[in-house]
Design an enzyme around this catalytic site. Structure first.
Site, short mmCIF file in Angstrom:
data_model
loop_
_atom_site.label_atom_id
_atom_site.label_comp_id
_atom_site.label_asym_id
_atom_site.label_seq_id
_atom_site.Cartn_x
_atom_site.Cartn_y
_atom_site.Cartn_z
N GLU A 55 0.61 -1.42 0.09
CA GLU A 55 -0.02 0.53 0.12
C GLU A 55 0.61 0.95 0.21
O GLU A 55 1.55 1.37 0.58
CB GLU A 55 -0.76 -0.09 0.90
CG GLU A 55 -1.35 1.28 1.61
CD GLU A 55 -2.39 1.29 1.96
OE1 GLU A 55 -4.01 0.44 2.15
OE2 GLU A 55 -3.01 2.72 2.08
N GLU A 80 4.97 4.68 3.33
CA GLU A 80 4.27 6.35 3.61
C GLU A 80 5.54 7.60 4.51
O GLU A 80 6.46 7.22 4.94
CB GLU A 80 3.21 6.11 5.21
CG GLU A 80 2.29 7.73 5.34
CD GLU A 80 2.27 8.34 4.35
OE1 GLU A 80 1.46 8.23 3.71
OE2 GLU A 80 2.41 10.19 4.46
N ASP A 107 10.25 7.30 0.86
CA ASP A 107 9.37 7.50 -0.75
C ASP A 107 9.21 6.43 -1.59
O ASP A 107 10.39 5.09 -1.35
CB ASP A 107 10.40 8.28 -1.19
CG ASP A 107 10.11 8.71 -2.69
OD1 ASP A 107 9.30 7.75 -2.72
OD2 ASP A 107 10.55 9.55 -3.24
N ASP A 130 -1.80 11.67 -3.85
CA ASP A 130 -1.77 13.54 -3.67
C ASP A 130 -2.19 13.69 -4.64
O ASP A 130 -2.00 13.23 -5.85
CB ASP A 130 -0.69 14.18 -3.72
CG ASP A 130 0.13 13.98 -2.18
OD1 ASP A 130 -1.41 13.75 -0.68
OD2 ASP A 130 0.56 13.49 -1.27
N ASP A 166 -10.49 11.31 -5.88
CA ASP A 166 -11.29 12.25 -6.36
C ASP A 166 -11.28 13.18 -6.70
O ASP A 166 -12.45 14.26 -7.10
CB ASP A 166 -12.43 12.08 -4.58
CG ASP A 166 -10.73 12.68 -3.98
OD1 ASP A 166 -9.91 12.80 -4.45
OD2 ASP A 166 -11.59 13.40 -2.95
N THR A 201 -14.11 5.76 3.37
CA THR A 201 -13.40 7.00 3.99
C THR A 201 -14.15 7.91 4.92
O THR A 201 -15.18 8.26 4.12
CB THR A 201 -12.51 8.31 3.91
OG1 THR A 201 -12.40 8.51 2.43
CG2 THR A 201 -11.38 6.28 3.37
N LYS A 202 -14.48 8.28 5.64
CA LYS A 202 -14.92 9.33 6.31
C LYS A 202 -15.29 10.70 5.56
O LYS A 202 -16.30 11.34 4.84
CB LYS A 202 -14.43 9.70 7.64
CG LYS A 202 -15.95 10.12 8.95
CD LYS A 202 -15.11 10.77 9.78
CE LYS A 202 -13.76 10.24 10.53
NZ LYS A 202 -13.46 11.67 11.53
N PHE A 203 -13.77 11.37 4.89
CA PHE A 203 -14.02 11.52 3.78
C PHE A 203 -14.62 11.92 2.85
O PHE A 203 -15.34 12.66 2.08
CB PHE A 203 -12.42 12.18 4.07
CG PHE A 203 -11.69 13.00 2.68
CD1 PHE A 203 -11.60 14.54 2.18
CD2 PHE A 203 -11.76 11.71 1.19
CE1 PHE A 203 -11.17 14.79 0.68
CE2 PHE A 203 -11.43 12.24 0.43
CZ PHE A 203 -10.69 13.53 -0.19
N GLU A 204 -14.79 10.51 1.86
CA GLU A 204 -15.28 10.48 0.67
C GLU A 204 -16.27 9.83 1.04
O GLU A 204 -17.44 10.50 -0.10
CB GLU A 204 -15.01 8.83 0.55
CG GLU A 204 -15.01 8.27 -0.29
CD GLU A 204 -14.61 7.03 -0.84
OE1 GLU A 204 -14.10 6.13 -0.08
OE2 GLU A 204 -14.33 6.12 -1.98
C1 LIG Z 1 -4.34 12.68 0.10
S1 LIG Z 1 -3.26 11.15 1.32
C2 LIG Z 1 -3.89 9.75 1.30
C3 LIG Z 1 -3.68 9.01 2.16
C4 LIG Z 1 -4.90 7.73 2.53
N1 LIG Z 1 -4.38 6.60 1.36
C5 LIG Z 1 -6.05 7.84 2.40
O1 LIG Z 1 -6.83 7.36 1.49
O2 LIG Z 1 -6.60 8.74 3.16
C6 LIG Z 1 -1.95 10.57 0.18
C7 LIG Z 1 -0.63 10.15 1.22
O3 LIG Z 1 0.49 9.81 0.04
C8 LIG Z 1 1.86 9.68 1.35
N2 LIG Z 1 3.09 9.70 -0.02
C9 LIG Z 1 2.56 11.11 -1.27
N3 LIG Z 1 4.05 10.28 -1.74
C10 LIG Z 1 4.54 9.70 -1.53
C11 LIG Z 1 5.91 8.57 -1.73
N4 LIG Z 1 6.36 8.98 -3.24
N5 LIG Z 1 6.09 8.09 -0.34
C12 LIG Z 1 5.58 7.02 0.31
N6 LIG Z 1 4.72 7.99 0.70
C13 LIG Z 1 4.07 8.84 -0.33
C14 LIG Z 1 1.25 11.24 1.77
O4 LIG Z 1 3.07 11.33 3.35
C15 LIG Z 1 0.09 11.04 2.16
O5 LIG Z 1 -0.20 11.04 3.44
#
Ligand SMILES: C[S@@+](CC[C@H](N)C(=O)[O-])C[C@H]1O[C@@H](n2cnc3c(N)ncnc32)[C@H](O)[C@@H]1O
Length: 222
Positions: A55, A80, A107, A130, A166, A201-204
């Protein structure tokens, strides 16, 4: 000349809640895996040959932990970069006493390149990456053709890559990138119905109430 790689995240280490900080300090040595420039022996990490799911971007970890708890016959490796989020996930692993979920704080582009062997995975989840909505930032989006191909190479034949977003234009770009990859085939006609294992998710739920869309994209390795 060495150029800095384009990252899919902004390094906001953000604020820890006291509980997240404690979890991060105490539990990372137990449930975390250190980044290393060497392939990971996933069967050894989890002590069994069960199917392995990666994930990417587990955020605060609730969805990741819920999915792992509901699938005790599969092992989950979360990646993460955001330390408070990793703290949140570690707390969930501990509270739910999960033995099938581990985390790497690094990363994901480097983790995939260095630590995941070809064909090692039964599935990959990328939920709400993101969106980088500004056009000049699109180059920072995680799911673009070269990385999609790297992910496809890590799947075993029949393994799946499941993304959800989304953002309508990111959804279209992901669908196009996965469709163009010769190793992948769509498991649906275009967008897929949300698979049962991905909880809302709550947000969704709030977004859906407001009439916003969510798109699931599920492809399989040929
Ligand atoms: C918008 S959040 C969504 C989090 C979760 N999947 C959710 O649905 O609530 C995107 C996440 O991806 C992480 N992220 C972005 N680029 C990444 C990377 N290259 N490696 C690891 N994590 C990353 C960010 O830190 C952030 O926590």
């Amino acid at each position: 000349m060495l150029r800095r790689p384009i990252r899919s995240f902004a390094l906001r280490q953000g604020r820890f809640s006291p509980a997240q900080r404690r979890a991060h300090e105490e539990l990372l040595p137990r449930f975390g895996i250190a980044f290393a420039e060497a392939p990971l022996d996933l069967a050894a990490v989890f002590g069994r040959p069960a199917p392995k799911i990666l994930e990417i971007g587990s955020g605060m970890g609730e969805t990741t932990a819920a999915i792992a708890q509901a699938a005790p016959d599969r092992d989950f490796l979360a990646v993460e970069v955001h330390a408070p989020g990793v703290g949140g996930l570690l707390k969930q692993i501990d509270e739910r006493a999960l033995t099938n979920l581990r985390v790497i704080q690094h990363d994901a582009a480097e983790v995939v390149a260095q630590m995941i062997a070809p064909g090692a995975l039964a599935g990959i989840h990328v939920f709400f990456p993101d969106p980088w909505p500004k056009k000049r930032h699109h180059k920072r989006r995680l799911l673009q053709p070269p990385f999609v191909h790297e992910l496809a190479l890590r799947l075993a034949p029949g393994g799946y890559l499941h993304a959800a977003t989304d953002w309508v234009d990111y959804a279209a770009a992901i669908l196009a990138a996965l469709t163009a990859d010769p190793l992948l085939e769509n498991a649906a006609r275009d967008y897929a119905p949300r698979p049962d294992y991905r909880p809302l998710t709550k947000f969704e739920r709030r977004g859906l109430r407001l009439g916003h869309g969510v798109w699931d994209i599920v492809f399989r390795r040929r």
